[in-house]
Design a protein around this motif. Structure first.
Motif, PDB file in Angstrom:
ATOM      1  N   VAL A  66      30.092  40.620  33.631  1.00  0.00           N
ATOM      2  CA  VAL A  66      29.251  39.427  33.547  1.00  0.00           C
ATOM      3  C   VAL A  66      30.113  38.225  33.891  1.00  0.00           C
ATOM      4  CG1 VAL A  66      27.719  38.068  32.089  1.00  0.00           C
ATOM      5  CG2 VAL A  66      27.904  40.545  31.738  1.00  0.00           C
ATOM      6  N   SER A  67      29.687  37.449  34.887  1.00  0.00           N
ATOM      7  CA  SER A  67      30.517  36.351  35.368  1.00  0.00           C
ATOM      8  C   SER A  67      29.663  35.225  35.930  1.00  0.00           C
ATOM      9  CB  SER A  67      31.468  36.864  36.459  1.00  0.00           C
ATOM     10  OG  SER A  67      32.145  35.808  37.098  1.00  0.00           O
ATOM     11  N   GLU A  68      30.079  34.005  35.680  1.00  0.00           N
ATOM     12  CA  GLU A  68      29.356  32.857  36.230  1.00  0.00           C
ATOM     13  C   GLU A  68      29.553  32.762  37.745  1.00  0.00           C
ATOM     14  OE1 GLU A  68      28.974  27.989  35.747  1.00  0.00           O
ATOM     15  OE2 GLU A  68      30.534  29.071  34.676  1.00  0.00           O
ATOM     16  N   SER A  69      30.772  32.888  38.212  1.00  0.00           N
ATOM     17  CA  SER A  69      31.023  32.682  39.637  1.00  0.00           C
ATOM     18  C   SER A  69      32.096  33.589  40.235  1.00  0.00           C
ATOM     19  CB  SER A  69      31.420  31.220  39.892  1.00  0.00           C
ATOM     20  OG  SER A  69      32.565  30.869  39.122  1.00  0.00           O
ATOM     21  N   GLN A  70      32.938  34.187  39.390  1.00  0.00           N
ATOM     22  CA  GLN A  70      34.016  35.019  39.915  1.00  0.00           C
ATOM     23  C   GLN A  70      33.510  36.401  40.330  1.00  0.00           C
ATOM     24  OE1 GLN A  70      36.342  34.086  36.235  1.00  0.00           O
ATOM     25  NE2 GLN A  70      38.090  34.189  37.644  1.00  0.00           N
ATOM     26  N   THR A  71      34.168  36.981  41.310  1.00  0.00           N
ATOM     27  CA  THR A  71      33.829  38.312  41.788  1.00  0.00           C
ATOM     28  C   THR A  71      34.879  39.314  41.317  1.00  0.00           C
ATOM     29  OG1 THR A  71      32.771  37.405  43.765  1.00  0.00           O
ATOM     30  CG2 THR A  71      33.391  39.735  43.825  1.00  0.00           C
ATOM     31  N   PRO A  72      34.492  40.317  40.522  1.00  0.00           N
ATOM     32  CA  PRO A  72      35.467  41.300  40.051  1.00  0.00           C
ATOM     33  C   PRO A  72      36.065  42.098  41.210  1.00  0.00           C
ATOM     34  CG  PRO A  72      33.393  41.452  38.845  1.00  0.00           C
ATOM     35  CD  PRO A  72      33.140  40.580  40.024  1.00  0.00           C
ATOM     36  N   ILE A  73      37.268  42.572  40.998  1.00  0.00           N
ATOM     37  CA  ILE A  73      37.919  43.465  41.951  1.00  0.00           C
ATOM     38  C   ILE A  73      37.901  44.865  41.350  1.00  0.00           C
ATOM     39  CG2 ILE A  73      40.077  44.003  43.149  1.00  0.00           C
ATOM     40  CD1 ILE A  73      40.756  40.994  42.921  1.00  0.00           C
ATOM     41  N   ILE A  74      37.464  45.852  42.132  1.00  0.00           N
ATOM     42  CA  ILE A  74      37.380  47.217  41.608  1.00  0.00           C
ATOM     43  C   ILE A  74      38.088  48.187  42.549  1.00  0.00           C
ATOM     44  CG2 ILE A  74      35.212  46.787  40.392  1.00  0.00           C
ATOM     45  CD1 ILE A  74      33.894  48.451  42.716  1.00  0.00           C
ATOM     46  N   ASP A  75      38.348  49.361  42.042  1.00  0.00           N
ATOM     47  CA  ASP A  75      38.936  50.452  42.813  1.00  0.00           C
ATOM     48  C   ASP A  75      37.786  51.278  43.389  1.00  0.00           C
ATOM     49  OD1 ASP A  75      40.160  52.694  43.798  1.00  0.00           O
ATOM     50  OD2 ASP A  75      41.348  53.108  42.000  1.00  0.00           O
ATOM     51  N   ASP A  76      37.467  51.071  44.661  1.00  0.00           N
ATOM     52  CA  ASP A  76      36.293  51.722  45.227  1.00  0.00           C
ATOM     53  C   ASP A  76      36.478  53.213  45.504  1.00  0.00           C
ATOM     54  OD1 ASP A  76      37.880  51.643  47.467  1.00  0.00           O
ATOM     55  OD2 ASP A  76      36.675  50.156  48.532  1.00  0.00           O
ATOM     56  N   THR A  77      37.640  53.740  45.166  1.00  0.00           N
ATOM     57  CA  THR A  77      37.807  55.192  45.228  1.00  0.00           C
ATOM     58  C   THR A  77      37.312  55.855  43.951  1.00  0.00           C
ATOM     59  OG1 THR A  77      40.062  55.224  44.302  1.00  0.00           O
ATOM     60  CG2 THR A  77      39.847  54.894  46.690  1.00  0.00           C
ATOM     61  N   LYS A  78      37.111  55.047  42.906  1.00  0.00           N
ATOM     62  CA  LYS A  78      36.685  55.572  41.610  1.00  0.00           C
ATOM     63  C   LYS A  78      35.358  54.987  41.132  1.00  0.00           C
ATOM     64  CE  LYS A  78      41.470  56.226  40.049  1.00  0.00           C
ATOM     65  NZ  LYS A  78      42.485  55.851  39.022  1.00  0.00           N
ATOM     66  N   ILE A  79      35.053  53.786  41.599  1.00  0.00           N
ATOM     67  CA  ILE A  79      33.903  53.045  41.080  1.00  0.00           C
ATOM     68  C   ILE A  79      33.073  52.497  42.238  1.00  0.00           C
ATOM     69  CG2 ILE A  79      33.201  51.051  39.704  1.00  0.00           C
ATOM     70  CD1 ILE A  79      35.856  51.346  38.177  1.00  0.00           C
ATOM     71  N   ILE A  80      31.768  52.554  42.088  1.00  0.00           N
ATOM     72  CA  ILE A  80      30.850  52.053  43.112  1.00  0.00           C
ATOM     73  C   ILE A  80      30.067  50.855  42.560  1.00  0.00           C
ATOM     74  CG2 ILE A  80      28.804  52.595  44.482  1.00  0.00           C
ATOM     75  CD1 ILE A  80      29.701  55.499  44.496  1.00  0.00           C
ATOM     76  N   LEU A  81      29.944  49.803  43.361  1.00  0.00           N
ATOM     77  CA  LEU A  81      29.067  48.691  43.010  1.00  0.00           C
ATOM     78  C   LEU A  81      27.636  49.120  43.283  1.00  0.00           C
ATOM     79  CD1 LEU A  81      28.494  45.736  42.225  1.00  0.00           C
ATOM     80  CD2 LEU A  81      28.794  45.147  44.646  1.00  0.00           C
ATOM     81  N   GLU A  82      26.874  49.256  42.217  1.00  0.00           N
ATOM     82  CA  GLU A  82      25.481  49.693  42.355  1.00  0.00           C
ATOM     83  C   GLU A  82      24.594  48.548  42.804  1.00  0.00           C
ATOM     84  OE1 GLU A  82      23.025  51.264  38.873  1.00  0.00           O
ATOM     85  OE2 GLU A  82      23.709  53.075  39.896  1.00  0.00           O
ATOM     86  N   LYS A  83      24.753  47.391  42.171  1.00  0.00           N
ATOM     87  CA  LYS A  83      24.017  46.201  42.574  1.00  0.00           C
ATOM     88  C   LYS A  83      24.577  44.972  41.878  1.00  0.00           C
ATOM     89  CE  LYS A  83      20.360  46.897  39.129  1.00  0.00           C
ATOM     90  NZ  LYS A  83      18.914  47.012  38.901  1.00  0.00           N
ATOM     91  N   LYS A  84      24.301  43.831  42.451  1.00  0.00           N
ATOM     92  CA  LYS A  84      24.638  42.560  41.820  1.00  0.00           C
ATOM     93  C   LYS A  84      23.328  41.868  41.455  1.00  0.00           C
ATOM     94  CE  LYS A  84      26.784  38.049  42.742  1.00  0.00           C
ATOM     95  NZ  LYS A  84      25.566  37.222  42.863  1.00  0.00           N
ATOM     96  N   ILE A  85      23.168  41.590  40.179  1.00  0.00           N
ATOM     97  CA  ILE A  85      21.969  40.913  39.705  1.00  0.00           C
ATOM     98  C   ILE A  85      22.254  39.418  39.671  1.00  0.00           C
ATOM     99  CG2 ILE A  85      20.332  40.663  37.810  1.00  0.00           C
ATOM    100  CD1 ILE A  85      21.140  43.527  36.956  1.00  0.00           C
ATOM    101  N   ASP A  86      21.504  38.670  40.458  1.00  0.00           N
ATOM    102  CA  ASP A  86      21.660  37.220  40.473  1.00  0.00           C
ATOM    103  C   ASP A  86      20.925  36.651  39.270  1.00  0.00           C
ATOM    104  OD1 ASP A  86      23.126  37.221  42.868  1.00  0.00           O
ATOM    105  OD2 ASP A  86      21.281  37.351  44.035  1.00  0.00           O
TER     106      ASP A  86
END
Length: 228
Positions: A66-86
């Motif tokens: 949960v973030s106001e404006s920052q974008t998290p950094i993830i390891d895309d070999t282990k984790i997938i971004l399913e969606k971003k809820i605005d």
């Protein structure tokens, strides 16, 4: 003490620093809820979210940052971004007068299963049984069954979030949610805290929240991740 304005910029972080500290787990300076209670994570430094999320995902299949404006950094070999809820955050300005005609019940532990089932019927995906431990829940019963409810989620010494505003599809458009939100808001005001809530941008319920006295204040985005 951190001001209310500062807390509202990162509500998950400060909830886990104060009222919900007992539910918190921390990896490399990134804070998460115990996944049995809630799967929200928070941070100040997005450079730390990659290692931290790698550790947290071992305990759960999915989670949110949960973030106001920052974008998290993830390891895309282990984790997938399913969606971003605005999303957006709303804060009570002044509660409007609402006539309470329904019998609103404080929901005790005996109703945990009914609360869980109703929320998953209307809004499947995020609520867990132990989410019930995050705050008070209130409900309205019809024909012997729970048909509408609202609860309290994130909170600190300064604010409490109104959440889980759901009504069974067979009982919508009867003003139940309006009365429950007003009731829950009043209960928060009784303990001298500021009522807030979060929703997605464009939600058709926003005009109702505004009529009740809530005001849009800032973006609050929900990054949804799942295990690869």
């Amino acid at each position: 003490m951190v001001s209310l304005e500062e807390q509202l910029k990162n509500p998950v972080w400060y909830s886990l620093n104060e009222t919900h500290k007992k539910f918190g787990v921390e990896y490399d300076g990134v804070r998460f809820y115990n996944q049995e209670v809630c799967t929200f994570g928070s941070f100040f430094d997005e450079a730390k979210t990659k290692k931290a999320s790698d550790k947290y995902i071992k305990t759960t299949d999915s989670f949110f940052f949960v973030s106001e404006s920052q974008t998290p950094i993830i390891d895309d070999t282990k984790i997938i971004l399913e969606k971003k809820i605005d999303g957006c955050q709303m804060v009570l300005n002044q509660l409007s007068e609402v006539l309470i005609t329904e019998d609103i019940v404080l929901l005790t532990d005996e109703y945990i299963d009914e609360v869980y089932d109703l929320i998953w019927l209307v809004m499947p995906g995020y609520y867990r049984r132990r989410t019930f431990e995050m705050g008070n829940y209130y409900g309205i019963f019809k024909d012997g069954k729970l048909v509408s409810l609202t609860g309290q989620r994130m909170q600190t010494n300064l604010f409490i979030e109104v959440s889980a505003v759901v009504t069974h599809p067979d009982y919508t458009r009867k003003g139940l949610a309006k009365q429950l939100i007003a009731h829950t808001t009043k209960e928060i005001l009784k303990v001298n805290k500021t009522p807030i809530l979060h929703t997605n941008k464009g939600n058709l319920a926003i005009p109702l929240y505004e009529k009740l006295g809530y005001k849009l204040t800032r973006d609050m985005n929900w990054w949804t991740y799942r295990k690869k």
